[in-house]
Design a protein around this motif. Structure first.
Motif, PDB file in Angstrom:
ATOM      1  N   HIS A  10      -2.036 -15.432 -40.008  1.00  0.00           N
ATOM      2  CA  HIS A  10      -3.096 -16.003 -40.501  1.00  0.00           C
ATOM      3  C   HIS A  10      -3.317 -16.132 -39.117  1.00  0.00           C
ATOM      4  CE1 HIS A  10      -0.251 -18.286 -43.070  1.00  0.00           C
ATOM      5  NE2 HIS A  10      -1.543 -18.724 -43.578  1.00  0.00           N
ATOM      6  N   GLY A  11      -4.336 -14.903 -38.651  1.00  0.00           N
ATOM      7  CA  GLY A  11      -4.273 -14.581 -37.541  1.00  0.00           C
ATOM      8  C   GLY A  11      -3.964 -14.903 -36.049  1.00  0.00           C
ATOM      9  N   ILE A  33      -0.623 -15.642 -29.673  1.00  0.00           N
ATOM     10  CA  ILE A  33      -1.354 -14.690 -29.445  1.00  0.00           C
ATOM     11  C   ILE A  33      -2.046 -14.920 -30.685  1.00  0.00           C
ATOM     12  CG2 ILE A  33      -3.054 -12.757 -28.892  1.00  0.00           C
ATOM     13  CD1 ILE A  33      -0.316 -11.291 -27.730  1.00  0.00           C
ATOM     14  N   VAL A  34      -3.601 -15.022 -29.733  1.00  0.00           N
ATOM     15  CA  VAL A  34      -4.722 -15.760 -31.887  1.00  0.00           C
ATOM     16  C   VAL A  34      -5.177 -14.804 -31.203  1.00  0.00           C
ATOM     17  CG1 VAL A  34      -5.815 -16.847 -32.274  1.00  0.00           C
ATOM     18  CG2 VAL A  34      -3.983 -18.707 -31.764  1.00  0.00           C
ATOM     19  N   TYR A  35      -5.843 -13.808 -32.700  1.00  0.00           N
ATOM     20  CA  TYR A  35      -6.629 -13.051 -32.569  1.00  0.00           C
ATOM     21  C   TYR A  35      -8.012 -13.431 -32.494  1.00  0.00           C
ATOM     22  CZ  TYR A  35      -2.433  -9.962 -34.259  1.00  0.00           C
ATOM     23  OH  TYR A  35      -1.645  -9.464 -34.642  1.00  0.00           O
ATOM     24  N   GLN A  41      -6.084 -15.336 -26.587  1.00  0.00           N
ATOM     25  CA  GLN A  41      -6.161 -16.991 -26.151  1.00  0.00           C
ATOM     26  C   GLN A  41      -3.928 -16.728 -26.408  1.00  0.00           C
ATOM     27  OE1 GLN A  41      -8.644 -19.389 -28.500  1.00  0.00           O
ATOM     28  NE2 GLN A  41      -9.614 -19.109 -26.944  1.00  0.00           N
ATOM     29  N   VAL A  42      -3.625 -17.060 -25.603  1.00  0.00           N
ATOM     30  CA  VAL A  42      -2.393 -17.099 -26.304  1.00  0.00           C
ATOM     31  C   VAL A  42      -1.842 -18.484 -25.918  1.00  0.00           C
ATOM     32  CG1 VAL A  42      -0.133 -16.640 -24.953  1.00  0.00           C
ATOM     33  CG2 VAL A  42      -2.206 -15.383 -25.003  1.00  0.00           C
ATOM     34  N   TYR A  43      -1.185 -19.154 -26.736  1.00  0.00           N
ATOM     35  CA  TYR A  43      -0.756 -20.779 -26.393  1.00  0.00           C
ATOM     36  C   TYR A  43       0.707 -21.015 -26.623  1.00  0.00           C
ATOM     37  CZ  TYR A  43      -5.757 -22.132 -28.509  1.00  0.00           C
ATOM     38  OH  TYR A  43      -6.707 -22.787 -28.206  1.00  0.00           O
ATOM     39  N   THR A  44       0.939 -21.755 -26.204  1.00  0.00           N
ATOM     40  CA  THR A  44       2.189 -22.070 -25.762  1.00  0.00           C
ATOM     41  C   THR A  44       3.109 -22.655 -27.709  1.00  0.00           C
ATOM     42  OG1 THR A  44       2.230 -24.432 -25.271  1.00  0.00           O
ATOM     43  CG2 THR A  44       2.723 -22.953 -23.757  1.00  0.00           C
ATOM     44  N   ALA A  45       4.151 -22.446 -28.123  1.00  0.00           N
ATOM     45  CA  ALA A  45       4.464 -23.219 -29.245  1.00  0.00           C
ATOM     46  C   ALA A  45       3.733 -24.364 -29.617  1.00  0.00           C
ATOM     47  CB  ALA A  45       5.265 -23.353 -29.573  1.00  0.00           C
ATOM     48  N   GLY A  46       3.343 -24.595 -31.363  1.00  0.00           N
ATOM     49  CA  GLY A  46       2.833 -25.279 -31.746  1.00  0.00           C
ATOM     50  C   GLY A  46       1.258 -25.962 -31.304  1.00  0.00           C
ATOM     51  N   TYR A  47       0.690 -24.951 -30.712  1.00  0.00           N
ATOM     52  CA  TYR A  47      -1.075 -24.694 -30.249  1.00  0.00           C
ATOM     53  C   TYR A  47      -0.830 -26.517 -28.645  1.00  0.00           C
ATOM     54  CZ  TYR A  47      -3.576 -22.103 -33.362  1.00  0.00           C
ATOM     55  OH  TYR A  47      -3.207 -21.086 -34.582  1.00  0.00           O
ATOM     56  N   ALA A  48       0.358 -26.443 -27.833  1.00  0.00           N
ATOM     57  CA  ALA A  48       0.119 -27.193 -27.499  1.00  0.00           C
ATOM     58  C   ALA A  48      -0.125 -27.368 -25.684  1.00  0.00           C
ATOM     59  CB  ALA A  48       1.947 -27.708 -26.316  1.00  0.00           C
TER      60      ALA A  48
END
Length: 51
Positions: A10-11, A33-35, A41-48
């Motif tokens: 999912h991207g 990583i979000v494409y 963009q690099v997020y922590t687990a669960g988009y926290a």
């Protein structure tokens, strides 16, 4: 990074600590990583949090 198991979905590019079957611990607790093109963009687990 070589010790983690990457997979695209999912991207995003997620990394797992182990392969299935999982032994009770959450395998998806590492940043991902979000494409969408640079800058990525690099997020922590669960988009926290955005790192």
């Amino acid at each position: 990074m070589r010790g983690l198991y990457p997979f695209p979905t999912h991207g995003t590019r997620h990394f797992l600590r182990s392969v299935p079957p999982w032994s009770g611990s959450d395998p998806d607790d590492v940043p991902f990583i979000v494409y969408g093109g640079p800058p990525y963009q690099v997020y922590t687990a669960g988009y926290a949090a955005l790192l």
